[in-house]
Design an enzyme around this catalytic site. Sequence first.
Site, PDB file in Angstrom:
ATOM      1  N   ASP A  64       0.890  -1.153   0.000  1.00 62.40           N
ATOM      2  CA  ASP A  64       0.000   0.000   0.000  1.00 62.40           C
ATOM      3  C   ASP A  64       0.935   1.212   0.000  1.00 62.40           C
ATOM      4  OD1 ASP A  64      -2.272   1.624   0.255  1.00 62.40           O
ATOM      5  OD2 ASP A  64      -2.096   1.631   2.437  1.00 62.40           O
ATOM      6  N   ASP A  96       0.054   5.142   0.843  1.00 64.75           N
ATOM      7  CA  ASP A  96      -0.124   6.110   1.923  1.00 64.75           C
ATOM      8  C   ASP A  96      -0.030   5.426   3.281  1.00 64.75           C
ATOM      9  OD1 ASP A  96      -0.528   7.938  -0.037  1.00 64.75           O
ATOM     10  OD2 ASP A  96      -2.684   8.112   0.215  1.00 64.75           O
ATOM     11  N   GLY A 103      -7.707   3.699   4.203  1.00 62.73           N
ATOM     12  CA  GLY A 103      -7.818   2.463   3.435  1.00 62.73           C
ATOM     13  C   GLY A 103      -9.079   2.303   2.614  1.00 62.73           C
ATOM     14  N   ARG A 143     -12.246   6.997  -2.309  1.00 66.26           N
ATOM     15  CA  ARG A 143     -12.510   8.436  -2.236  1.00 66.26           C
ATOM     16  C   ARG A 143     -13.987   8.714  -1.962  1.00 66.26           C
ATOM     17  NH1 ARG A 143     -10.863  11.657  -7.438  1.00 66.26           N
ATOM     18  NH2 ARG A 143      -8.886  10.642  -6.951  1.00 66.26           N
ATOM     19  N   SER A 199      -5.682   4.836  -4.274  1.00 72.07           N
ATOM     20  CA  SER A 199      -5.526   6.220  -4.706  1.00 72.07           C
ATOM     21  C   SER A 199      -5.240   6.314  -6.199  1.00 72.07           C
ATOM     22  CB  SER A 199      -4.379   6.894  -3.933  1.00 72.07           C
ATOM     23  OG  SER A 199      -4.096   8.175  -4.478  1.00 72.07           O
ATOM     24  N   LYS A 200      -5.978   7.174  -6.887  1.00 66.90           N
ATOM     25  CA  LYS A 200      -5.722   7.426  -8.304  1.00 66.90           C
ATOM     26  C   LYS A 200      -4.473   8.287  -8.487  1.00 66.90           C
ATOM     27  CE  LYS A 200     -10.566   7.079  -9.700  1.00 66.90           C
ATOM     28  NZ  LYS A 200     -11.734   7.780 -10.320  1.00 66.90           N
ATOM     29  N   ASN A 201      -3.992   8.853  -7.401  1.00 66.88           N
ATOM     30  CA  ASN A 201      -2.814   9.713  -7.453  1.00 66.88           C
ATOM     31  C   ASN A 201      -1.521   8.955  -7.172  1.00 66.88           C
ATOM     32  OD1 ASN A 201      -4.183  12.345  -7.841  1.00 66.88           O
ATOM     33  ND2 ASN A 201      -5.056  11.881  -5.834  1.00 66.88           N
ATOM     34  N   ASP A 213      -1.272  -0.835   6.222  1.00 68.03           N
ATOM     35  CA  ASP A 213      -1.402  -0.166   7.516  1.00 68.03           C
ATOM     36  C   ASP A 213      -2.854   0.028   7.915  1.00 68.03           C
ATOM     37  OD1 ASP A 213      -2.023   1.838   5.619  1.00 68.03           O
ATOM     38  OD2 ASP A 213      -1.401   3.418   7.012  1.00 68.03           O
TER      39      ASP A 213
END
Length: 216
Positions: A8, A10, A46, A49, A116-118, A170
């Site tokens: 993962d 973030d 987790g 959006r 995340s798309k980022n 996490d």
Amino acid sequence: MIKGVIFDLDGVLVSTDELHFRAWKKLAEELGIDKFSKEDNKRQKGISRMNSLDVVLSKGSKIYTENEKEELAERKNTYYKEFLEELDERGILPGAKECLLMLRQKGILIGIGSVSKNAPLILKRTGLHHYIDQVSCGLDITRSKPDPQVFEVAADKLGLKYEECLVVEDSFAGVVAGKAAHMKVLGIGTEYKQLRADYEAPDLGAEINWKVILEE
């Protein structure tokens, strides 16, 4: 035997939690919601959006249409990407880069499994994209964690069987997703003791018995 590790992003390799919080907080204030807190932000960990947006909207009383919610989610993402301009290699979490280098030296394939798309942008801004073989992110999936899709896509891109992969997470939703994909899971982060992962450590800089994890 583990042939690939799927991280993962973030909270595992990079810290962007504060940037997410600032973006959601800005949106909440624009909507007249002044009670969005760090505790609420933890509930967004987790999840997708749109589900994160529901956490924000639950603090207010107004009902929004699906189209309006899509617009709000995009507005938040615009704020978040603006804040990402501040991100650089200083956002890399302790032990993350060293861990990636160690795995590469062992011939282990490295993937990202992030809703995340980022994710590609974050990897590029921190310079971590140099260490990653394949990325599975919000651009590749239709179902968010705890659904295992994001990790299954990562394994498929790596050309590995699911049981040949280890997930590093996490969040509880991420641990559930990893296990649902029949992958072993290493849980890290501030709540690592509560994640019910197969292995656990406070962070990637901690003393982790990688030999046992990779060969078990």
